[in-house]
Design an enzyme around this catalytic site. Structure first.
Site, PDB file in Angstrom:
ATOM      1  N   ASP A 203       2.544  22.885 -23.036  1.00 55.60           N
ATOM      2  CA  ASP A 203       2.163  24.275 -22.959  1.00 55.60           C
ATOM      3  C   ASP A 203       1.637  24.745 -21.544  1.00 55.60           C
ATOM      4  O   ASP A 203       1.859  23.830 -20.605  1.00 55.60           O
ATOM      5  CB  ASP A 203       0.676  24.275 -23.765  1.00 55.60           C
TER       6      ASP A 203
ATOM      7  N   ASP B 169       2.031  32.998 -30.521  1.00 57.75           N
ATOM      8  CA  ASP B 169       0.617  32.483 -31.045  1.00 57.75           C
ATOM      9  C   ASP B 169       0.366  33.337 -32.094  1.00 57.75           C
ATOM     10  O   ASP B 169      -0.751  32.793 -33.015  1.00 57.75           O
ATOM     11  CB  ASP B 169      -0.353  32.583 -29.842  1.00 57.75           C
TER      12      ASP B 169
END
Ligand code: GLA
Length: 725
Positions: free
Chosen positions: A473, A543
């Site tokens: 990430d 997301d």
């Protein structure tokens, strides 16, 4: 078959469908001549007429380059448009006169020094390298072109070499430039924001400069390193399309300038804002790779070329072309609030419904109970994992699952042991307070000591966990892109040196852990580009896990990237980002547009719901090859409002999976029909789960009748199996 021909002072690159032509004028000026549908022979006389003035005018030192299409235009000397290359010597003058010096043709596709790039294992592609030179600065410039045999794409990059004695300042160096004789109708870019990635933005071309770029340090959710030019009227199945993408994950520009004569200059490469590079005597500089795709048959044909390129020439390693494990990620199930016991209960349910891989997301290290601490302290938190990653992953494996892990290796929390020990390791400017984003700072990946630390931290965690998967990430952008490791005159090298450092670490990790599946993530799809895809064969798409919104995000993403590259999960309702409630079947159908997985608390589901999930998952397993690697065809464009529909046809044509999502419930409406594509007209197809046998011609012309459940955002899926014909 790929060919590089030399005809009439022209270099002619072509495969079975496309041609790219450049031409030497007066033995020294390299002009762009053509890019598009395949040509037979190139006849110089025709090419000459494209010049707005006679080429003989060159001899008279008039600034005529302005009126001719250039192959790799330099700025400041005869061409009054913005150039692809701007380099200054020690006299500070911003003017270059590039002249042809030599060229070479070789088989295969060269790798790029320290950068991600397309590769070729077919042995059927060829590469041309044309070298230009500015004699005043003793600067050589190699232009590389590789044409692929199995997809209509050309890879390009540029290598600069300082062969003289002075320090050169490279202010701008594009990876590719194409001067079109006339502007092609419209520009399409993929733009957006966090949780709204890769929206399709069309705009008409008009005189002046338009495009997208990033100075965020990442390719970004706001704009993708991609653009296409399409003639007016181009659509999914029709029209000429010229597309450009950059295999790079940092600051970029992709722009097109329409000039006073109606010509269009398209350029893609490193963003020259916040960039310049000192090239010392004897040094060279390699640009990121740009890939150009031409399609005569609209956006659909273009995407199929990109998908082939991604599958065969970008992704590498064990997972290229291979099935991807169906995973469950605990993020939206628990966020930071978990214990080993809670995770094992979740994993137990996951195993029960057929999930193959359990992914432990953020919160397992340091004292990370919120996003305010511990990035950089990649040591297990004993409160949450009493026996560390080793013990926990053992328990996960005992459930019959593989094990994966989340890390955010490029970041550091101010509240961390790492930051306390190395406050200089983050990007920062002297005398300016350090700006945080999501409470964190960016580690300076351009530094060798930081690269060594990051490599060891990741390799250590992967080893302790015996991990099968890593979600890598990256959750904030650079601001400022400044470093303690470079002198003042080189500060504007920081962002690119960061990328080179990051790529070096990823390359080492790929080599050391060939069996680990890497998934890239940057607050969702904030770094979804061909560069990352080279190291990590899939990217967490967004997301935003809401099935309705995902229809749009995945549709835009599919312009360039295939389903195998797009992380897509079933999440809880009401959705955590939008509050929307969609049926489980819809969430599953949309996740089938990507790698498929789960991201919700299965321990809260009742047995009936778990049974439905098990059945949906089993259906996916039975068609996953077609879903991931079939020919992907878009049918309904969700940006037009009605809904989204797409289908995938297996490589041999024996199976097709069709998905449609209707956005708005319709009361008392007419029958819904979806006209399919990509089938064989003469073949017969059985619709799985029914007794329907239908002809390919019927499915493509009359259409497949759709049945939607009541409610908004309901989905229809069908599996077609070829039974004869
Ligand atoms: C980012 C990612 C999410 C999740 C969180 C964890 O936002 O995009 O998927 O991993 O970080 O903090």
């Amino acid at each position: 078959m790929t060919e590089i021909l030399q005809q009439q002072c022209a270099f002619h690159l072509r495969n079975a469908n496309i041609s790219y032509v450049m031409r030497l004028v007066n033995g020294e000026t390299l002009m762009h001549a053509y890019f598009g549908k395949r040509l037979g022979e190139v006849r110089g006389d025709v090419l000459r007429r494209f010049a707005a003035v006679p080429e003989e005018a060159f001899d008279r030192n008039e600034f005529r380059l302005d009126r001719l299409p250039q192959e790799y235009p330099a700025s400041g000397y005869g061409d009054l448009r913005a150039g692809a290359l701007a380099v200054r010597g020690e006299d500070g003058v911003d003017a270059l006169a590039l002249r042809y010096v030599r060229h070479a043709v070789r088989d295969g596709k060269p790798a790029l020094n320290g950068l991600p790039a397309t590769h070729d294992e077919t042995g059927r592609c060829k590469t041309l390298c044309v070298t230009l030179e500015d004699r005043r600065l003793a600067l050589e410039c190699d232009l590389y072109y590789t044409v692929f045999d199995d997809c209509d794409a050309i890879a390009r990059h540029v290598v600069l070499r300082n062969t003289g004695r002075q320090i050169l300042s490279v202010d701008r160096v594009m990876s590719a430039c194409v001067d079109f004789h006339s502007a092609r109708g419209q520009l399409l870019t993929l733009s957006g924001a966090w949780a709204r990635e890769r929206r399709m933005d069309w705009r008409p071309l008009a005189q002046g400069r338009q495009g997208v770029d990033s100075v965020r340090g990442a390719s970004s959710a706001q704009s993708s390193p991609f653009m296409l030019l399409a003639e007016h009227g181009a659509a999914e199945d029709v029209g000429e399309v010229y597309a450009f993408a950059l295999a790079y994950s940092g600051n970029f520009t992709a722009n097109v300038t329409v000039d006073q004569y109606g010509g269009a200059r398209a350029m893609i490469g490193l963003n020259d804002a916040q960039f310049d590079w000192q090239l010392l005597p004897g040094e060279s500089f390699t640009t990121p790779e740009a890939v150009l795709v031409y399609a005569a048959d609209g956006l659909g044909g273009m995407s199929r070329a990109w998908h082939t390129l991604c599958h065969r020439h970008v992704t590498r390693g064990r997972y290229a072309g291979a099935q991807r494990p169906i995973l469950l990620n605990n993020w939206e199930a628990t966020y930071f609030d978990f214990t080993e016991e809670k995770l094992l209960a979740l994993a137990g349910k996951a195993a029960q419904i057929g999930v193959e891989l359990f992914v432990l997301d953020d919160g397992w290290f340091g004292r990370r109970d919120t996003d305010t601490a511990s990035l950089g302290d990649w040591v297990e938190d004993p409160r949450k994992l009493p026996e560390g990653l080793a013990g926990f992953s053992e328990r996960i494996r005992a459930l019959g699952l593989r094990f994966g892990l989340w890390m955010e290796p490029e970041m550091v929390s101010p509240d961390s042991d790492l930051y306390r020990a190395h406050p200089d390791w983050c990007l920062h400017a002297p005398g300016m307070p350090r700006l945080t984003g999501r409470n964190q700072l960016v580690l300076d990946m351009g530094r060798a000591d930081v690269q060594a630390f990051v490599y060891e931290a990741v390799a250590g965690a992967l080893t302790r966990a015996k991990a099968d998967y890593l979600k890598w990430d990256m959750n904030r952008n650079f601001s400022p892109a400044a470093t303690a490791a470079l002198p003042p005159a080189r500060q504007r090298e920081t962002a690119h040196r960061y990328m080179l450092g990051l790529y070096a670490v990823l390359e080492r990790l790929n080599k050391a852990f060939p069996d680990v599946l890497f998934e890239s993530c940057a607050s969702g799809g904030g770094r979804f580009d061909l560069g990352m895809l080279y190291y990590m064969p899939q990217t967490w798409c967004s997301d935003n896990t809401d099935a309705h919104d995902r229809c749009l995000i995945q549709y835009g993403t599919s312009l360039v990237f295939p389903p195998s590259a797009m992380g897509a999960h079933i999440s809880a309702v009401p959705n955590h980002q939008t509050g929307r409630v969609t049926a489980l079947e819809t969430r599953s159908a949309v996740a089938m547009g990507g790698t498929y997985g789960f991201e919700l608390d299965l321990t809260r589901m009742d047995e009936a719901e778990l049974d439905r999930m098990r059945a949906l998952l089993a259906q996916v397993k039975s068609v996953r090859d077609t879903l991931l690697y079939g020919q992907y065809i878009r049918l309904w464009n969700p940006f037009e409002g009605r809904g989204a529909a797409w289908m995938s046809v297996s490589a041999c044509g024996a199976q097709a999976v069709v998905t449609a999502v209707r956005f708005r419930a319709a009361v008392n409406g007419g029958p819904e029909v979806l006209r399919l594509r990509g089938l064989e007209s003469d073949a017969l197809y059985a619709v799985r789960g029914t007794d329907l046998i239908v002809g390919g011609d019927e499915l493509m012309n009359l259409g497949l009748p759709l049945h939607f459940a009541a409610g908004d955002d309901t989905a229809f899926t069908a599996v077609l199996e070829r039974v004869g014909g």
